[in-house]
Design an enzyme around this catalytic site. Structure first.
Site, short mmCIF file in Angstrom:
data_model
loop_
_atom_site.label_atom_id
_atom_site.label_comp_id
_atom_site.label_asym_id
_atom_site.label_seq_id
_atom_site.Cartn_x
_atom_site.Cartn_y
_atom_site.Cartn_z
N ARG A 15 40.43 47.46 32.41
CA ARG A 15 40.52 47.83 33.83
C ARG A 15 41.54 48.94 34.01
O ARG A 15 42.51 49.03 33.28
CB ARG A 15 40.98 46.62 34.65
CG ARG A 15 39.99 45.47 34.72
CD ARG A 15 40.48 44.40 35.68
NE ARG A 15 41.94 44.19 35.56
CZ ARG A 15 42.71 43.70 36.52
NH1 ARG A 15 42.19 43.35 37.67
NH2 ARG A 15 43.99 43.55 36.33
N ARG A 47 56.50 39.65 48.90
CA ARG A 47 56.54 40.77 47.96
C ARG A 47 57.77 41.65 48.20
O ARG A 47 58.14 42.45 47.35
CB ARG A 47 55.27 41.60 48.13
CG ARG A 47 54.79 42.29 46.88
CD ARG A 47 53.47 42.98 47.11
NE ARG A 47 52.33 42.11 46.99
CZ ARG A 47 51.73 41.83 45.84
NH1 ARG A 47 52.18 42.34 44.71
NH2 ARG A 47 50.68 41.04 45.80
N ARG A 77 44.61 43.56 27.51
CA ARG A 77 43.64 42.79 28.31
C ARG A 77 42.26 43.43 28.25
O ARG A 77 42.13 44.66 28.31
CB ARG A 77 44.07 42.76 29.78
CG ARG A 77 45.00 41.65 30.14
CD ARG A 77 45.10 41.60 31.64
NE ARG A 77 46.24 40.81 32.07
CZ ARG A 77 46.71 40.82 33.32
NH1 ARG A 77 46.14 41.57 34.24
NH2 ARG A 77 47.73 40.08 33.66
N ARG A 88 53.13 50.38 38.44
CA ARG A 88 53.25 49.08 39.13
C ARG A 88 54.61 48.44 38.85
O ARG A 88 55.20 47.80 39.74
CB ARG A 88 52.13 48.14 38.68
CG ARG A 88 50.75 48.55 39.21
CD ARG A 88 49.65 47.68 38.64
NE ARG A 88 49.70 46.33 39.18
CZ ARG A 88 49.11 45.28 38.61
NH1 ARG A 88 48.42 45.42 37.49
NH2 ARG A 88 49.19 44.08 39.17
N LYS A 116 52.53 34.93 35.90
CA LYS A 116 52.68 34.08 37.09
C LYS A 116 51.40 33.32 37.39
O LYS A 116 51.42 32.12 37.67
CB LYS A 116 53.09 34.90 38.32
CG LYS A 116 54.41 35.62 38.19
CD LYS A 116 54.83 36.32 39.47
CE LYS A 116 53.87 37.39 39.95
NZ LYS A 116 53.75 38.52 39.01
#
Length: 210
Positions: free
Chosen positions: A156, A88, A123, A167, A13
């Protein structure tokens, strides 16, 4: 164009919002950015948010909506905006509607959970300058080293598989129902994830008719 971007964490996004923002000359507004800006500017709602964050509490919907309303009153939003990360939840979407915050289209980027876990697990972030890389899609010139400042890249906590899965579970429970909410209003457009950023952008342009 007043656009909401929907999709799981890691669906791309933020990347697509940047591209669309430049293409349409309208700002991208993400919850994190407006919260930080409001706290920094010391606006009344920003101060309220800071007090909650300082106590380690979640920022409540009414504070988020207040900060969003403040941000949308700025001149750069006159020709439209892209919302990323807000609403959200269904209560946030209903609150926006009651406040008269207009939405033309809710665009959902559809990506399978397994793809997101793999994507986010690849990542790598520079702890010093904040630049991000990906072992497959955007590798650094030297493995494990930031192109910009030469620091060692790290994974991370948010990008570790167990965190990503947690998540995703939250997304499916709290945020995914927004698709049905906006579909009922005739505002939902969905695009399937493509192998590259450019192909996903092309699908989004088709879906939006731009």
């Amino acid at each position: 164009m007043r656009l909401i971007l929907l999709g799981a964490p890691g669906a791309g996004k933020g990347t697509q919002a940047e591209i669309l923002s430049e293409m349409l000359s309208i700002p991208t507004i993400s919850t994190g950015n407006i919260l930080r800006a409001a706290v920094k500017e010391g606006t009344p709602v920003g101060l309220k948010a800071k007090a909650l964050m300082d106590e380690g509490k979640l920022v409540s919907d009414d504070v988020i909506m207040g900060i969003l309303e403040e941000r949308l009153q700025k001149d750069d939003c006159k020709n439209g905006y892209i919302l990323d990360g807000v609403p959200r939840t269904i209560p946030q979407a209903k609150a926006m509607k009651e406040m008269g915050i207009a939405v033309d289209t809710a665009l959902s980027i559809e990506v399978e959970d397994e793809v997101i876990v793999e994507r986010m697990g690849g990542r790598r972030t520079c702890p010093k300058c904040g630049n991000t890389f990906h072992v497959v899609y955007h590798p650094p010139k030297t493995e494990g080293v930031c192109d910009f400042c030469g620091s060692a890249l790290t994974v991370r906590k948010d990008d570790k598989a167990e965190t990503v899965k947690a998540r995703l579970a939250t997304y499916h429970a709290d945020t995914e129902p927004l698709k049905a909410f906006y579909e009922a209003e005739g505002k939902l457009r969905s695009v399937d994830n493509q192998p590259t950023i450019e192909l996903t952008t092309a699908e989004i342009k088709k879906a939006l008719g731009i």
